[in-house]
Design a protein around this motif. Sequence first.
Motif, mmCIF file in Angstrom:
data_model
loop_
_atom_site.group_PDB
_atom_site.id
_atom_site.type_symbol
_atom_site.label_atom_id
_atom_site.label_comp_id
_atom_site.label_asym_id
_atom_site.label_seq_id
_atom_site.Cartn_x
_atom_site.Cartn_y
_atom_site.Cartn_z
ATOM 1 N N ALA A 755 30.668 13.739 -3.693
ATOM 2 C CA ALA A 755 30.383 14.821 -4.414
ATOM 3 C C ALA A 755 28.871 15.339 -4.422
ATOM 4 O O ALA A 755 28.489 16.009 -5.381
ATOM 5 C CB ALA A 755 30.656 14.765 -6.154
ATOM 6 N N ILE A 756 28.267 15.147 -3.269
ATOM 7 C CA ILE A 756 26.838 15.643 -3.181
ATOM 8 C C ILE A 756 26.433 17.013 -3.471
ATOM 9 O O ILE A 756 25.626 17.312 -4.097
ATOM 10 C CB ILE A 756 26.248 15.062 -1.986
ATOM 11 C CG1 ILE A 756 26.742 15.861 -0.729
ATOM 12 C CG2 ILE A 756 26.442 13.447 -1.742
ATOM 13 C CD1 ILE A 756 25.728 15.990 0.385
ATOM 14 N N THR A 757 27.498 17.873 -3.333
ATOM 15 C CA THR A 757 27.453 19.341 -3.441
ATOM 16 C C THR A 757 26.891 19.841 -4.890
ATOM 17 O O THR A 757 26.364 20.775 -4.784
ATOM 18 C CB THR A 757 28.478 19.950 -2.689
ATOM 19 O OG1 THR A 757 29.707 19.566 -3.433
ATOM 20 C CG2 THR A 757 28.775 19.754 -1.381
ATOM 21 N N SER A 758 27.236 19.093 -5.864
ATOM 22 C CA SER A 758 26.873 19.455 -7.227
ATOM 23 C C SER A 758 26.068 18.642 -7.968
ATOM 24 O O SER A 758 25.775 18.976 -9.163
ATOM 25 C CB SER A 758 28.250 19.048 -7.827
ATOM 26 O OG SER A 758 28.942 17.958 -7.574
ATOM 27 N N TRP A 759 25.157 17.980 -7.195
ATOM 28 C CA TRP A 759 24.088 17.077 -7.677
ATOM 29 C C TRP A 759 22.819 16.734 -6.877
ATOM 30 O O TRP A 759 21.714 16.443 -7.330
ATOM 31 C CB TRP A 759 24.502 15.725 -8.491
ATOM 32 C CG TRP A 759 25.119 14.808 -7.599
ATOM 33 C CD1 TRP A 759 26.514 14.752 -7.152
ATOM 34 C CD2 TRP A 759 24.685 13.876 -6.928
ATOM 35 N NE1 TRP A 759 26.599 13.825 -6.347
ATOM 36 C CE2 TRP A 759 25.455 13.265 -5.945
ATOM 37 C CE3 TRP A 759 23.288 13.451 -6.759
ATOM 38 C CZ2 TRP A 759 25.310 11.871 -5.105
ATOM 39 C CZ3 TRP A 759 23.017 12.406 -5.832
ATOM 40 C CH2 TRP A 759 24.038 11.674 -5.048
ATOM 41 N N TYR A 760 23.093 16.674 -5.265
ATOM 42 C CA TYR A 760 22.091 16.031 -4.646
ATOM 43 C C TYR A 760 20.959 16.918 -4.579
ATOM 44 O O TYR A 760 20.988 18.083 -4.454
ATOM 45 C CB TYR A 760 22.409 15.867 -3.256
ATOM 46 C CG TYR A 760 21.505 15.180 -2.292
ATOM 47 C CD1 TYR A 760 21.916 13.542 -2.165
ATOM 48 C CD2 TYR A 760 20.329 15.316 -2.036
ATOM 49 C CE1 TYR A 760 21.280 12.546 -1.581
ATOM 50 C CE2 TYR A 760 19.504 14.635 -1.300
ATOM 51 C CZ TYR A 760 19.899 13.203 -1.073
ATOM 52 O OH TYR A 760 18.991 12.296 -0.261
ATOM 53 N N GLY A 761 19.681 16.153 -4.817
ATOM 54 C CA GLY A 761 18.337 16.853 -4.912
ATOM 55 C C GLY A 761 17.821 17.088 -6.323
ATOM 56 O O GLY A 761 16.685 17.337 -6.593
ATOM 57 N N VAL A 762 18.866 17.192 -7.182
ATOM 58 C CA VAL A 762 18.585 17.524 -8.458
ATOM 59 C C VAL A 762 17.317 16.398 -9.193
ATOM 60 O O VAL A 762 16.576 16.710 -9.836
ATOM 61 C CB VAL A 762 19.692 17.696 -9.406
ATOM 62 C CG1 VAL A 762 19.176 17.934 -11.189
ATOM 63 C CG2 VAL A 762 20.522 18.828 -9.105
ATOM 64 N N GLY A 763 17.964 15.047 -8.978
ATOM 65 C CA GLY A 763 17.199 14.085 -9.587
ATOM 66 C C GLY A 763 15.682 14.038 -8.945
ATOM 67 O O GLY A 763 14.624 14.005 -9.499
ATOM 68 N N SER A 764 15.455 14.353 -7.610
ATOM 69 C CA SER A 764 14.261 14.433 -7.013
ATOM 70 C C SER A 764 13.533 15.469 -7.615
ATOM 71 O O SER A 764 12.067 15.428 -7.975
ATOM 72 C CB SER A 764 14.259 14.542 -5.464
ATOM 73 O OG SER A 764 14.750 13.372 -4.749
ATOM 74 N N GLY A 765 14.197 16.617 -7.660
ATOM 75 C CA GLY A 765 13.435 17.860 -8.209
ATOM 76 C C GLY A 765 12.929 17.622 -9.614
ATOM 77 O O GLY A 765 11.600 18.013 -10.034
ATOM 78 N N LEU A 766 13.657 16.922 -10.453
ATOM 79 C CA LEU A 766 13.228 16.648 -11.919
ATOM 80 C C LEU A 766 11.860 15.442 -12.081
ATOM 81 O O LEU A 766 11.084 15.462 -12.758
ATOM 82 C CB LEU A 766 14.352 16.060 -12.831
ATOM 83 C CG LEU A 766 15.092 17.328 -13.689
ATOM 84 C CD1 LEU A 766 15.599 18.187 -12.661
ATOM 85 C CD2 LEU A 766 16.142 16.800 -14.588
#
Length: 913
Positions: A755-766
């Motif tokens: 399900a990467i399309t709905s969360w991947y990159g958010v953690g790194s951004g924050l």
Amino acid sequence: MTEASQEIPPVVAPSAFATRSAKEASAYLIDQLVSVVKRHMPQIDPVLRGFAAGSNLTDYEMGRALQAQGILFQLVSIAEQAYAMRRRRFIERERGHDQLLGTFDQVLSAAAKAGVSADEIRAQLHALRIRPVITAHPTEAKRVSILEKNRRIYLLMRDLESTRWTDRERNALAAQVRDQIELLFLTGDLHLEKPTVEHEVAWGQHFFSETIFDLAPDLLAAFERALEKHYPNETFEVSPFFQFGSWIGGDRDGNPFVTNAVTRKTMSDNALASLGYYRQRIVELGRMLSLSPRAAHIPQKLRDDLERRLNALKDASSIRSRNQMEPYRQFCNLILYKLDQTLRATRGEAPADLRYSNADELIAELRFIEECLIEGRSATLASDLVRPLRRAVEIFRFSTVRLDLRENTTRTTAALCDLWRATQEGEPPGVETPEWRAWLDAQLQTPPLSADEREKFSSDTRETIETFELVAELQSRLDREAFGSFVLSMTHSAADVLGAYVLAKEAGLVRQGSKGVYCTLPIVPLFETISDLQDAPAIMRELLQIPLVRSSAKSQGDLQEVMIGYSDSNKDGGFLPSNWELYKAQARLTAVGIEEGVAIAFFHGRGGSVSRGGAPTGQAIAAQPAGSIRGRFRVTEQGEVVSFKYANRGTAAYQMELLASSVFMHALKSEREDALIPRAEFEEAFEEMSVAALDAYTKFIGDPGLVAYFQAASPLEEISMLNIGSRPARRFGARSLADLRAIPWVFAWAQNRHAITSWYGVGSGLKVFLDARGDKGLELLRRMYDQSRLFKLVLDEVEKALMMVDISIARAYASLVADEELRARIFSTIEAEYELTRSVVLRVTGAEQIGDRFPALRARLADRLPTINEVNREQVELLRRFRNTEDEAAREAIKVPLLLSISCIAAGLGATG
């Protein structure tokens, strides 16, 4: 005891469902499914109930077990919808209708208490234009025959809620429930052949005949009732502000099966659907309006007008001879006669007599009946019996929907290059050069080429220009509002849009009007990628300086529509950057419109899953930038979203009112709400997080091995075997990630529980933001979570998505990747980002674990995930066997349970793409 009674145990229905929870109703339906399965295939019963794994089953038995598990999820969804409807009714009874969120009653109650004037309500009503657009995007895995059985079960469950039945009657209803479940189990779940566009048109029309035709007029009546209640002694004009659009049969973007012949057939079928509905309703109206001069006052103008209209017919004898003392019935028979002639003409037959040349004529006749009834002191008959039909004709006209045409710039540019070669020396220059732009400007001033000159064009170019010609023909022959707009996907520049105007000019759609030269078909640019969203304000500012574009906007009420793409922007940049860039683009485009004196209206290209813009309707609309809606709202509705919203009357009525009331509330409140006032510190934080998230996401999808990993570790290629849509999974048949459509991209990542399309990159951004800002940064993000609707919406949807991820199951899918180094590299990257995202989301929200703040969803998933997880594990093995089996017959035997596993997981998760 008879043989039949030995085979079929008696069905004993619960006393009533009126007070039962969704879980209890689900349990009842599942018990009925278990009883059916036990009779037909007892060997799969332990698998269905989770008592045993399916490893000891044959491929056929496994397929049937997976089908039964898919039906189980369908039944649970039916119970949940029925419970939600009961819950809304309970709230209305206990607290009042104006306390039910998502209703006009609630919005107008709050507006009246806040001192919003009747004049402001009138102004917003005047601007209100809402149009859900049904698309054929392949995200609905259920066949129409399955949808119909699901609807019957829903209706029977609703009947069982009543306390009026005797035990005998209740048990008879329960037996019907079991029969429908048995029919589900004995009906094939899969599309045996790839659907044609004609099949997709019929699928879309199914929802109109089941619910939408009747309920859309009711929506206007609900608005009127709420206005009368909260603004007594005031008068309002409620226009047909809620209409439907469609892309089915008009969306050419990468679908070679949508031709002009198909579009023509689609338009005819849509017209026949609306005309057939009106005919049915006129028959019913005629039966009811049996008013006699002996008992009712019949206005003389009705008699006179009826006589005049009858004299205009070639043969009115049959109408004159029937119901001679019932003039309203005779008037209805006259309408019926003309409708029949209109139906003949629409089917391509020669009408025998007068027919309706357009919907306005029928609307005028129905309005005349209303006026006569009111004059005859029967105003309630006018409002209750005639007005709903008149409003239906105003909403659906003679086309059911406003059909949008969609094409991409690759195709339009190819056609323009042919036009260049026919009018210029040498090969065309690059489309971004000044020479190309100057040529486009010049072409807008020249007359169209002759038919002989077009003979030099390729067949594709002729087809493209004939698409625009078809609009001119059918606007005059079927209905002036038969078409919505021409949506240009892959818009990268103002020249791309100007090119569409040039092609429209070649087809005769550019005409002289009172406000200057204008295009009769709205041209709508679609901005999809991150860079295109960033460029959109400058592109629109440039376009609105061009006289033809400006006068075309004036002809549409000083309105220019712009479409924004949630799916491709997410695929291009990831969840957080996509949401931020969409928000910024809307805010900046709104400002451009204000500067230029032209309102920018947004067409939201959303899908069902969160990564394609799917989010709770009210929350998603409330989070749009202040002033960006102003009552004008278009949105795509796709696949399982359409069946969820419109398959059942109660749900459909609520969903339509929820959308309309949310748009109206945003128009009333957005520019005076603190929550939508731009705050520099919030915007700076969003920008920093978005840049970091985009960097992480771009590095991930830029890994040269990602496509190989994705194809191996998901059922990406196998999804295309489901035959759930007419169009190919890739726009131009290439195998690159860039060419892959957003739907299979999302669908496959959901199936393999990454399900990467709905969360991947958010953690790194924050994390980058928090590392740079420390405790002050955390305090700011927590304030943003409390005070920024957009940030809260993003974080909430990320958290819900994380609840769907299962790393252990994702690892099992990763085991399908043969290259160990590739598998380890990609999967470890995903796992690390997943853990990071979990931790930073919890840190910002202050929750102890993921899902704490969504107890209803957590409970729902607790019931579903154990079964979904087992099906996932089975799917991994089916994929492994299917890909490693060379014998064609053996592969075919594995394929059926494999495809059923995909359908089952989609049903369990509640979304595909």
